[in-house]
Design an enzyme around this catalytic site. Sequence first.
Site, PDB file in Angstrom:
ATOM      1  CB  CYS A 161      -0.909  -0.026   1.225  1.00  0.00           C
ATOM      2  SG  CYS A 161      -2.442   0.874   0.968  1.00  0.00           S
ATOM      3  CB  CYS A 186       6.521  -2.152  -8.097  1.00  0.00           C
ATOM      4  SG  CYS A 186       4.826  -1.963  -7.552  1.00  0.00           S
ATOM      5  CB  CYS A 210      -4.034   1.317  -1.489  1.00  0.00           C
ATOM      6  SG  CYS A 210      -2.360   1.888  -1.749  1.00  0.00           S
TER       7      CYS A 210
END
Length: 175
Positions: free
Chosen positions: A12, A96, A88
């Site tokens: 998240c 990422c 989320c």
Amino acid sequence: MSERIYNVLFLCTGNTARSILAESILRKDGRRNFRAFSAGSQPKGTVNPFAIKVLNRLDYPADELRSKSWEEFARPDAPVMDFVFTVCDNAAGEACPIWPGQPMTAHWGIEDPAAVEGTDMEKEAAFVAAFRYLKNRIAAFASLPLESIDRLSLGTKLRDIGRSDGATSGHEKAS
């Protein structure tokens, strides 16, 4: 399921609520086959007190939970993840790190209980709802025949789990 232990990372943005809840749920409910972790792209450094309260009340582990950066899990000495789930919408849209081992990924977005304004009772109710949605998703995930299902089918099933009750529309504010 075999004796293999799978590493699962829940992501998240702030790593204060949803990813923390998911880590604790899988830690307890999947302890025989899974090792659970959580992290955030922009960790706040503290766990939301309502997350701790709900976990304690429902008898889920809250010890050792901490808000931490996802960079911790991209280092060469980090555990290799088998699965990475964003919980989320903001984290799902961010770039990422490169995860060692090329884990399976899916987005399981739910509304942010930490964003709820109102009385403490209303805030706690939002955390209980988030817990319930995550618990249902984790139960569905943990029941998958991971060793006997092909990667393509598994990816489809993981995405389907993310579309279950409580799924966000894909857009929310960071918390």
